[in-house]
Every structure is written in C-alpha cells, then in structure tokens.
Motif scaffolding. Structure first.
Motif, PDB file in Angstrom:
ATOM      1  N   UNK A   1      -5.456  -5.541  -6.872  1.00  0.00           N
ATOM      2  CA  UNK A   1      -5.028  -4.349  -7.585  1.00  0.00           C
ATOM      3  C   UNK A   1      -5.015  -3.071  -6.777  1.00  0.00           C
ATOM      4  N   UNK A   2      -5.299  -3.167  -5.481  1.00  0.00           N
ATOM      5  CA  UNK A   2      -5.327  -1.978  -4.625  1.00  0.00           C
ATOM      6  C   UNK A   2      -4.352  -2.141  -3.466  1.00  0.00           C
ATOM      7  N   UNK A   3      -3.704  -1.058  -3.091  1.00  0.00           N
ATOM      8  CA  UNK A   3      -2.810  -1.067  -1.937  1.00  0.00           C
ATOM      9  C   UNK A   3      -3.644  -1.011  -0.657  1.00  0.00           C
ATOM     10  N   UNK A   4      -3.242  -1.805   0.293  1.00  0.00           N
ATOM     11  CA  UNK A   4      -3.877  -1.782   1.609  1.00  0.00           C
ATOM     12  C   UNK A   4      -2.805  -1.988   2.660  1.00  0.00           C
TER      13      UNK A   4
ATOM     14  N   UNK B   1       2.401  -3.958  16.909  1.00  0.00           N
ATOM     15  CA  UNK B   1       2.055  -4.123  15.493  1.00  0.00           C
ATOM     16  C   UNK B   1       2.865  -3.181  14.598  1.00  0.00           C
ATOM     17  N   UNK B   2       3.265  -3.723  13.452  1.00  0.00           N
ATOM     18  CA  UNK B   2       4.006  -2.977  12.441  1.00  0.00           C
ATOM     19  C   UNK B   2       3.160  -2.978  11.179  1.00  0.00           C
ATOM     20  N   UNK B   3       2.983  -1.813  10.599  1.00  0.00           N
ATOM     21  CA  UNK B   3       2.137  -1.682   9.418  1.00  0.00           C
ATOM     22  C   UNK B   3       2.977  -1.872   8.153  1.00  0.00           C
ATOM     23  N   UNK B   4       2.461  -2.713   7.244  1.00  0.00           N
ATOM     24  CA  UNK B   4       3.077  -2.931   5.933  1.00  0.00           C
ATOM     25  C   UNK B   4       1.995  -2.771   4.877  1.00  0.00           C
ATOM     26  N   UNK B   5       2.378  -2.268   3.729  1.00  0.00           N
ATOM     27  CA  UNK B   5       1.448  -2.150   2.614  1.00  0.00           C
ATOM     28  C   UNK B   5       1.588  -3.353   1.701  1.00  0.00           C
ATOM     29  N   UNK B   6       0.456  -3.865   1.254  1.00  0.00           N
ATOM     30  CA  UNK B   6       0.418  -4.966   0.298  1.00  0.00           C
ATOM     31  C   UNK B   6      -0.599  -4.615  -0.785  1.00  0.00           C
ATOM     32  N   UNK B   7      -0.534  -5.334  -1.881  1.00  0.00           N
ATOM     33  CA  UNK B   7      -1.493  -5.133  -2.964  1.00  0.00           C
ATOM     34  C   UNK B   7      -2.450  -6.309  -3.002  1.00  0.00           C
TER      35      UNK B   7
ATOM     36  N   UNK C   1       6.777 -21.373  -1.596  1.00  0.00           N
ATOM     37  CA  UNK C   1       7.340 -20.792  -2.826  1.00  0.00           C
ATOM     38  C   UNK C   1       6.360 -19.813  -3.473  1.00  0.00           C
ATOM     39  N   UNK C   2       5.775 -18.968  -2.628  1.00  0.00           N
ATOM     40  CA  UNK C   2       4.825 -17.953  -3.092  1.00  0.00           C
ATOM     41  C   UNK C   2       5.316 -16.571  -2.704  1.00  0.00           C
ATOM     42  N   UNK C   3       5.059 -15.575  -3.555  1.00  0.00           N
ATOM     43  CA  UNK C   3       5.286 -14.202  -3.102  1.00  0.00           C
ATOM     44  C   UNK C   3       4.331 -13.905  -1.940  1.00  0.00           C
ATOM     45  N   UNK C   4       4.759 -13.080  -1.021  1.00  0.00           N
ATOM     46  CA  UNK C   4       3.944 -12.804   0.163  1.00  0.00           C
ATOM     47  C   UNK C   4       2.588 -12.212  -0.212  1.00  0.00           C
ATOM     48  N   UNK C   5       2.537 -11.372  -1.255  1.00  0.00           N
ATOM     49  CA  UNK C   5       1.249 -10.807  -1.682  1.00  0.00           C
ATOM     50  C   UNK C   5       0.283 -11.887  -2.152  1.00  0.00           C
ATOM     51  N   UNK C   6       0.807 -12.920  -2.810  1.00  0.00           N
ATOM     52  CA  UNK C   6      -0.043 -14.020  -3.272  1.00  0.00           C
ATOM     53  C   UNK C   6      -0.592 -14.796  -2.079  1.00  0.00           C
ATOM     54  N   UNK C   7       0.249 -15.094  -1.108  1.00  0.00           N
ATOM     55  CA  UNK C   7      -0.211 -15.798   0.092  1.00  0.00           C
ATOM     56  C   UNK C   7      -1.269 -14.972   0.819  1.00  0.00           C
ATOM     57  N   UNK C   8      -1.036 -13.689   0.978  1.00  0.00           N
ATOM     58  CA  UNK C   8      -2.018 -12.831   1.656  1.00  0.00           C
ATOM     59  C   UNK C   8      -3.323 -12.801   0.860  1.00  0.00           C
TER      60      UNK C   8
END
Length: 81
Positions: A14-17, A5-11, A37-44
């Motif tokens: 309005x909060x980083x996780x 597993x590789x850790x990535x931060x997303x928003x 055609x979505x930003x990855x943060x939107x999909x998540x």
C-alpha cells in the motif's frame, strides 16, 4: 541500454517505493512477470516477502531473475538430452 540504474516507483504493502535497476533487469523482470501472468507489482511483492531482511529489494530482484534464468537453462539442458 545504458547499464545505468533506472529508478521506477512501485506499490508495496500500500505504499509507493522506488527501486533502481538497470534497464536490462527491468526488461527481464517484465518478461518474467509476463511469463507468470502477474502484474509486475505482484511479482515484486512476492520477491519482497521472500527476500528476508538481510538483502535489499533491488538485489533480491536481481538474484530472483538470475535464479529464474538458471532454472530455465537447466530445464532446457534436460529437455535437450
């Protein structure tokens, strides 16, 4: 690809996780976001809303990717007939 597993931060909301996923899942998630055609943060964020409270976010992402692949495979099989 290590399979670790590789850790990535997303928003989210309005909060980083941080989310830990194997490289293969990060690549598949980015490809899915590109196809939609979505930003990855939107999909998540969409996956987060749909997951409910019983499933962790990393697991929900893996299941979402699996279901997408299964759906595309089924559609490809139908098209091949």
């Amino acid at each position: 690809m290590s399979g670790r597993p590789v850790k990535h931060s997303v928003t989210l909301k309005g909060h980083r996780t941080s989310i830990s996923l194997e490289d293969e899942f990060w690549h598949a998630l980015r490809a899915l976001a590109d196809r939609k055609a979505l930003p990855i943060n939107v999909l998540i964020a969409e996956i987060d809303v749909d997951r409910g409270s019983a499933l962790g976010l990393a697991s929900a992402i893996r299941v979402h990717i699996l279901r997408d692949l299964q759906q595309r495979l089924a559609e490809a099989q139908i098209d091949a007939r």
